[in-house]
Write a protein that holds these residues in place. Sequence first.
Motif, PDB file in Angstrom:
ATOM      1  N   UNK A 115      28.489  52.701 -14.923  1.00 55.50           N
ATOM      2  CA  UNK A 115      29.113  52.963 -13.526  1.00 55.50           C
ATOM      3  C   UNK A 115      28.298  53.144 -12.413  1.00 55.50           C
ATOM      4  N   UNK A 116      28.911  52.564 -11.235  1.00 57.13           N
ATOM      5  CA  UNK A 116      28.010  52.491  -9.812  1.00 57.13           C
ATOM      6  C   UNK A 116      29.107  53.163  -8.925  1.00 57.13           C
ATOM      7  N   UNK A 117      28.519  54.663  -8.485  1.00 60.38           N
ATOM      8  CA  UNK A 117      29.115  55.337  -7.628  1.00 60.38           C
ATOM      9  C   UNK A 117      29.309  54.744  -5.961  1.00 60.38           C
ATOM     10  N   UNK A 118      30.271  54.848  -5.531  1.00 63.52           N
ATOM     11  CA  UNK A 118      30.425  54.340  -4.032  1.00 63.52           C
ATOM     12  C   UNK A 118      31.019  55.573  -2.963  1.00 63.52           C
ATOM     13  N   UNK A 119      31.026  55.237  -1.730  1.00 59.09           N
ATOM     14  CA  UNK A 119      31.744  56.001  -0.729  1.00 59.09           C
ATOM     15  C   UNK A 119      32.518  55.106   0.017  1.00 59.09           C
ATOM     16  N   UNK A 120      32.036  53.658   0.084  1.00 55.54           N
ATOM     17  CA  UNK A 120      32.838  52.769   0.831  1.00 55.54           C
ATOM     18  C   UNK A 120      32.678  51.444  -0.125  1.00 55.54           C
ATOM     19  N   UNK A 121      33.833  51.103  -0.536  1.00 64.50           N
ATOM     20  CA  UNK A 121      33.832  49.890  -1.690  1.00 64.50           C
ATOM     21  C   UNK A 121      34.350  48.620  -0.787  1.00 64.50           C
ATOM     22  N   UNK A 122      33.639  47.472  -0.917  1.00 68.67           N
ATOM     23  CA  UNK A 122      34.314  46.059  -0.497  1.00 68.67           C
ATOM     24  C   UNK A 122      34.207  45.424  -1.758  1.00 68.67           C
ATOM     25  N   UNK A 123      35.444  45.053  -2.127  1.00 73.65           N
ATOM     26  CA  UNK A 123      35.746  43.814  -3.136  1.00 73.65           C
ATOM     27  C   UNK A 123      35.816  42.516  -2.567  1.00 73.65           C
ATOM     28  N   UNK A 124      34.951  41.825  -3.124  1.00 72.07           N
ATOM     29  CA  UNK A 124      34.886  40.326  -2.333  1.00 72.07           C
ATOM     30  C   UNK A 124      34.525  39.425  -3.626  1.00 72.07           C
ATOM     31  N   UNK A 125      35.340  39.585  -4.736  1.00 69.25           N
ATOM     32  CA  UNK A 125      35.254  38.815  -6.072  1.00 69.25           C
ATOM     33  C   UNK A 125      35.724  37.522  -5.917  1.00 69.25           C
ATOM     34  N   UNK A 126      36.325  36.956  -4.927  1.00 70.16           N
ATOM     35  CA  UNK A 126      36.809  35.546  -4.660  1.00 70.16           C
ATOM     36  C   UNK A 126      38.155  35.197  -5.866  1.00 70.16           C
ATOM     37  N   UNK A 127      38.273  34.217  -6.133  1.00 69.69           N
ATOM     38  CA  UNK A 127      39.467  33.612  -6.996  1.00 69.69           C
ATOM     39  C   UNK A 127      38.789  32.459  -7.851  1.00 69.69           C
ATOM     40  N   UNK A 128      39.801  32.184  -8.640  1.00 70.06           N
ATOM     41  CA  UNK A 128      39.479  30.881  -9.568  1.00 70.06           C
ATOM     42  C   UNK A 128      40.720  30.012  -9.762  1.00 70.06           C
ATOM     43  N   UNK A 129      40.581  29.013 -10.401  1.00 73.30           N
ATOM     44  CA  UNK A 129      41.541  28.074 -10.442  1.00 73.30           C
ATOM     45  C   UNK A 129      42.725  28.516 -11.294  1.00 73.30           C
ATOM     46  N   UNK A 130      44.016  28.288 -11.014  1.00 76.17           N
ATOM     47  CA  UNK A 130      45.201  28.999 -11.757  1.00 76.17           C
ATOM     48  C   UNK A 130      45.850  27.698 -12.726  1.00 76.17           C
ATOM     49  N   UNK A 131      45.783  28.007 -14.048  1.00 76.81           N
ATOM     50  CA  UNK A 131      46.318  27.337 -14.939  1.00 76.81           C
ATOM     51  C   UNK A 131      47.660  27.415 -15.198  1.00 76.81           C
ATOM     52  N   UNK A 132      48.347  28.309 -14.279  1.00 78.34           N
ATOM     53  CA  UNK A 132      49.874  28.422 -14.524  1.00 78.34           C
ATOM     54  C   UNK A 132      50.399  28.672 -15.762  1.00 78.34           C
ATOM     55  N   UNK A 133      49.552  28.990 -16.744  1.00 78.87           N
ATOM     56  CA  UNK A 133      49.919  29.159 -18.165  1.00 78.87           C
ATOM     57  C   UNK A 133      50.155  27.908 -18.975  1.00 78.87           C
ATOM     58  N   UNK A 134      49.624  26.636 -18.546  1.00 78.96           N
ATOM     59  CA  UNK A 134      49.982  25.365 -19.099  1.00 78.96           C
ATOM     60  C   UNK A 134      49.152  25.294 -20.421  1.00 78.96           C
ATOM     61  N   UNK A 135      49.814  24.917 -21.684  1.00 78.35           N
ATOM     62  CA  UNK A 135      49.095  24.806 -22.697  1.00 78.35           C
ATOM     63  C   UNK A 135      48.043  24.028 -22.826  1.00 78.35           C
ATOM     64  N   UNK A 136      46.864  24.579 -23.455  1.00 79.11           N
ATOM     65  CA  UNK A 136      45.736  23.740 -23.745  1.00 79.11           C
ATOM     66  C   UNK A 136      44.661  23.394 -22.695  1.00 79.11           C
ATOM     67  N   UNK A 137      44.845  24.215 -21.463  1.00 75.95           N
ATOM     68  CA  UNK A 137      44.056  24.033 -20.193  1.00 75.95           C
ATOM     69  C   UNK A 137      42.872  24.611 -20.479  1.00 75.95           C
ATOM     70  N   UNK A 138      42.904  25.904 -20.955  1.00 72.88           N
ATOM     71  CA  UNK A 138      41.544  26.588 -21.016  1.00 72.88           C
ATOM     72  C   UNK A 138      40.680  26.143 -22.139  1.00 72.88           C
ATOM     73  N   UNK A 139      41.432  25.325 -23.108  1.00 74.01           N
ATOM     74  CA  UNK A 139      40.578  24.712 -24.280  1.00 74.01           C
ATOM     75  C   UNK A 139      40.000  23.503 -23.869  1.00 74.01           C
ATOM     76  N   UNK A 140      40.698  22.806 -23.087  1.00 75.53           N
ATOM     77  CA  UNK A 140      40.483  21.410 -23.000  1.00 75.53           C
ATOM     78  C   UNK A 140      39.785  20.742 -21.494  1.00 75.53           C
ATOM     79  N   UNK A 141      40.279  21.721 -20.634  1.00 75.92           N
ATOM     80  CA  UNK A 141      39.985  21.163 -19.277  1.00 75.92           C
ATOM     81  C   UNK A 141      38.798  22.125 -18.731  1.00 75.92           C
ATOM     82  N   UNK A 142      37.802  21.268 -17.768  1.00 72.20           N
ATOM     83  CA  UNK A 142      36.581  22.090 -17.177  1.00 72.20           C
ATOM     84  C   UNK A 142      37.310  22.572 -15.739  1.00 72.20           C
ATOM     85  N   UNK A 143      36.638  23.586 -15.346  1.00 70.92           N
ATOM     86  CA  UNK A 143      36.908  24.118 -13.898  1.00 70.92           C
ATOM     87  C   UNK A 143      35.740  24.453 -13.262  1.00 70.92           C
ATOM     88  N   UNK A 144      35.696  24.242 -11.810  1.00 72.91           N
ATOM     89  CA  UNK A 144      34.411  24.072 -11.169  1.00 72.91           C
ATOM     90  C   UNK A 144      34.576  25.062 -10.007  1.00 72.91           C
TER      91      UNK A 144
END
Length: 435
Positions: A115-144
């Motif tokens: 754990x790391x303590x904070x008094x002011x926290x800034x969350x800036x963790x970005x985003x990733x591609x959205x597979x929309x639940x499409x079957x097989x994407x996580x197993x067979x597709x690359x993301x960049x």
Amino acid sequence: MGLAQQKNAARVVIVGGGVAGLEIATALGKQRLPHNASVTLVDADSAHVWKPMLHTIAAGTRDLAQQQTTYLAQATDAHFAFQPGAMSGLDRERQEIILNPIITDDGRELVPARRIGYDKLIIAIGSGANDFGTPGVLEHCYMIDSRRKADDFNQEIRLRMLRSMTDGKTLQVAIVGGGATGVELAAELVQLSESAEAYGALGKAAKFQIVLIESGPRILASFPEEISAATQKRLAALGVTVLLNRKVQAAQADGLVLDGEELIPAGLSVWAAGVKAPAFLSTLGLPTTRGHQLIVNDDLQTADPNIYAVGDCASYTLPGESTPLPPTAQVAHQQARYVIELLPKVLDSTHAYAGKGFAYRDFGALVSLANYDAYGSLGKFGLFNGGLIKGRMAMLSHIWLYRSHQARLYGFWRGGLLWLVDLINSRLRPSIRLD
């Protein structure tokens, strides 16, 4: 500074070393914050790459080692602390973030959960591609959508090029998503193929067939229609097949299944469609969107006044608008500048401090087709309200965005030297990654 002062010093913690997070950590670290506040950056990776450049790393048309910023080195230069780790939770009562343990590829635990303590926290963790639940994407597709994923794809495509050299078969690459990432990756792969040809038998055998699949009626839907049409025409001239109004139903090892059960054969499939923030953000007890983005107010604060969110993981809707700002590097940078200006005043205030409110200025958008062409739409203000640019002017504008980011991290002179080093290396080193 006495022990009591040290204990009372405010702790500013920034989670995520992307465009916004690293710019905030660098700027706040370099200035003397009120009451000797400390600045700590937390990220699961060890280095930063400007996100709009990831497609060039994936194609190998730019060298990863030259373009990345190592967090430990940047922390030393800019006087902030760096802690490696992936955030997985939040204890708002104790004001602590929870980090996952750090595990090696062979399963060893290097660092336990902490754990790391904070008094002011800034969350800036970005985003990733959205597979929309499409079957097989996580197993067979690359993301960049990260430095590591872009490098993984590059290593794989170089192995496939080697296979093509030995078996003489053409490698077909299918890219899902006709936004800027998918379009720019397609152009970079064309450049990779043409550049490889200059290096002998490997290039002659390693020709690609590239298919770009978009579910909507046109590529680059956020750009003016004129740019979409011109870009599609240019891609066609480069040999890229563009399929519009086609949805991917499933991903398989041998390709992608489209609506109507049509199979698009592909030796490599890349998923570059959609955007979503990390799912754990919806478990923090703070309001989020369906895409897990944290909802923020005019000061980019979440429902907890001690927690801010910026960049792709934040959802902010301008007054009078019905849709939130898009997840772009431009928005992330402007939000970072606002927090850099706001936070020292918040820390220096003995009572609740409200800023003037985040104001966004649309400077337009650019899309770069490797070394072949570029197109851009100008912002809706000033003399060039809503105008369009193309060719060398658009290319130079795209380069300037990246070099401006480097200058914000390293300073004007060091950033300029890095630009010079890149120019020299472009003359002395291979134009593509060959190791």
